[in-house]
Motif scaffolding. Structure first.
Motif, mmCIF file in Angstrom:
data_model
loop_
_atom_site.group_PDB
_atom_site.id
_atom_site.type_symbol
_atom_site.label_atom_id
_atom_site.label_comp_id
_atom_site.label_asym_id
_atom_site.label_seq_id
_atom_site.Cartn_x
_atom_site.Cartn_y
_atom_site.Cartn_z
ATOM 1 N N VAL A 1 4.206 14.374 -2.453
ATOM 2 C CA VAL A 1 5.116 13.055 -2.134
ATOM 3 C C VAL A 1 4.343 11.773 -2.533
ATOM 4 O O VAL A 1 3.149 11.444 -2.008
ATOM 5 N N TYR A 2 5.124 11.090 -3.265
ATOM 6 C CA TYR A 2 4.567 9.580 -3.741
ATOM 7 C C TYR A 2 5.363 8.527 -2.969
ATOM 8 O O TYR A 2 6.671 8.526 -2.761
ATOM 9 N N LYS A 3 4.868 7.925 -1.529
ATOM 10 C CA LYS A 3 5.614 6.898 -0.885
ATOM 11 C C LYS A 3 5.078 5.369 -1.334
ATOM 12 O O LYS A 3 3.937 5.349 -1.012
ATOM 13 N N PHE A 4 5.997 4.851 -1.752
ATOM 14 C CA PHE A 4 5.915 3.629 -2.068
ATOM 15 C C PHE A 4 6.315 2.451 -1.013
ATOM 16 O O PHE A 4 7.182 2.804 -0.558
ATOM 17 N N TYR A 5 5.597 1.440 -0.615
ATOM 18 C CA TYR A 5 5.810 0.600 0.315
ATOM 19 C C TYR A 5 6.569 -0.811 0.033
ATOM 20 O O TYR A 5 7.293 -1.459 0.446
ATOM 21 N N GLY A 6 6.309 -1.057 -1.368
ATOM 22 C CA GLY A 6 6.880 -2.211 -2.021
ATOM 23 C C GLY A 6 8.341 -1.856 -2.577
ATOM 24 O O GLY A 6 8.559 -0.727 -2.872
ATOM 25 N N SER A 7 9.302 -2.927 -2.670
ATOM 26 C CA SER A 7 10.449 -2.712 -3.263
ATOM 27 C C SER A 7 10.567 -2.547 -4.714
ATOM 28 O O SER A 7 11.534 -2.034 -5.317
ATOM 29 N N ARG A 8 9.574 -3.222 -5.526
ATOM 30 C CA ARG A 8 9.655 -3.521 -6.829
ATOM 31 C C ARG A 8 8.728 -2.254 -7.482
ATOM 32 O O ARG A 8 7.394 -1.974 -7.042
ATOM 33 N N LYS A 9 9.087 -2.014 -8.854
ATOM 34 C CA LYS A 9 8.540 -1.120 -9.660
ATOM 35 C C LYS A 9 7.198 -1.901 -10.084
ATOM 36 O O LYS A 9 7.659 -2.899 -10.820
ATOM 37 N N HIS B 1 0.697 4.550 -11.442
ATOM 38 C CA HIS B 1 -0.062 5.110 -12.622
ATOM 39 C C HIS B 1 -0.454 6.499 -12.436
ATOM 40 O O HIS B 1 -0.097 7.268 -13.409
ATOM 41 N N LEU B 2 -0.670 6.838 -11.142
ATOM 42 C CA LEU B 2 -1.216 8.055 -11.052
ATOM 43 C C LEU B 2 0.168 8.927 -11.257
ATOM 44 O O LEU B 2 0.012 10.101 -11.593
ATOM 45 N N GLN B 3 1.261 8.500 -10.456
ATOM 46 C CA GLN B 3 2.313 9.285 -10.670
ATOM 47 C C GLN B 3 2.910 9.614 -12.117
ATOM 48 O O GLN B 3 3.155 10.650 -12.267
ATOM 49 N N LEU B 4 2.527 8.513 -12.880
ATOM 50 C CA LEU B 4 2.949 9.024 -14.157
ATOM 51 C C LEU B 4 1.868 10.049 -14.905
ATOM 52 O O LEU B 4 2.327 11.201 -15.606
ATOM 53 N N VAL B 5 0.655 9.929 -14.755
ATOM 54 C CA VAL B 5 -0.096 10.631 -15.425
ATOM 55 C C VAL B 5 -0.072 12.179 -14.725
ATOM 56 O O VAL B 5 -0.036 13.100 -15.533
ATOM 57 N N MET C 1 0.950 -1.299 0.173
ATOM 58 C CA MET C 1 0.027 0.122 -0.073
ATOM 59 C C MET C 1 0.943 1.121 0.031
ATOM 60 O O MET C 1 1.837 1.410 0.905
ATOM 61 N N GLY C 2 0.728 2.080 -0.952
ATOM 62 C CA GLY C 2 1.435 3.339 -0.885
ATOM 63 C C GLY C 2 0.731 4.423 -0.377
ATOM 64 O O GLY C 2 -0.352 4.324 -0.128
ATOM 65 N N LYS C 3 1.244 5.601 -0.351
ATOM 66 C CA LYS C 3 0.609 7.049 -0.073
ATOM 67 C C LYS C 3 0.744 8.080 -1.026
ATOM 68 O O LYS C 3 2.236 8.435 -1.145
ATOM 69 N N LEU C 4 0.042 8.981 -1.309
ATOM 70 C CA LEU C 4 0.192 10.017 -1.741
ATOM 71 C C LEU C 4 -0.127 11.256 -0.797
ATOM 72 O O LEU C 4 -1.136 11.284 -0.004
ATOM 73 N N ASP D 1 0.376 0.327 -4.486
ATOM 74 C CA ASP D 1 1.625 0.576 -5.053
ATOM 75 C C ASP D 1 1.344 0.900 -6.482
ATOM 76 O O ASP D 1 2.070 1.825 -7.285
ATOM 77 N N ARG D 2 0.578 -0.024 -7.042
ATOM 78 C CA ARG D 2 0.358 -0.413 -8.638
ATOM 79 C C ARG D 2 -0.539 1.120 -9.165
ATOM 80 O O ARG D 2 -0.257 1.624 -9.895
#
Length: 112
Positions: free
Chosen positions: A62-70, A21-25, A1-4, A16-17
């Motif tokens: 800030v985009y906070k990703f909790y997973g280690s893989r993109k 996608h949101l980060q790119l857009v 689970m990530g956080k914006l 995270d997934r």
């Protein structure tokens, strides 16, 4: 689970997934200098309403990703999200469309 995190005060969880996608857009819109609204449904724990923020080139994100893989990106979902971001209502989450099948992977499942 990530956080914006928007402007250091508004915090919302996305997997995270979805966040990738949101980060790119969002990044694409901001690079073009195109401000827009971003709306999401709130979690039931905070009232089950919705929140809208104004995304602009000077806002702090800030985009906070909790997973280690993109996560692998789905071009069809990016297009669908970009379509909403370019509309008068602004960016909002839409269901992820099926991942396009590339010709070199067609039928691979049957061969495995």
């Amino acid at each position: 689970m990530g956080k914006l995190i928007y402007e250091g005060t508004v915090k919302v969880d996305f997997d995270d997934r979805t966040l990738a996608h949101l980060q790119l857009v969002i990044g694409t819109k901001l690079r073009r200098g195109e401000p827009f609204h971003f709306t999401w449904r709130d979690d039931a724990s905070i009232g089950d309403g919705r929140t809208t923020v104004w995304i602009h080139p000077r806002c702090a994100l800030v985009y906070k990703f909790y997973g280690s893989r993109k996560p692998q990106l789905n071009p069809a979902w990016i297009d669908a999200l970009a379509y909403t971001a370019n509309s008068s209502t602004g960016l909002y989450l839409v269901p992820e469309p099926a991942m396009p099948v590339s010709p070199d992977h067609e039928g691979q499942e049957a061969a495995d």
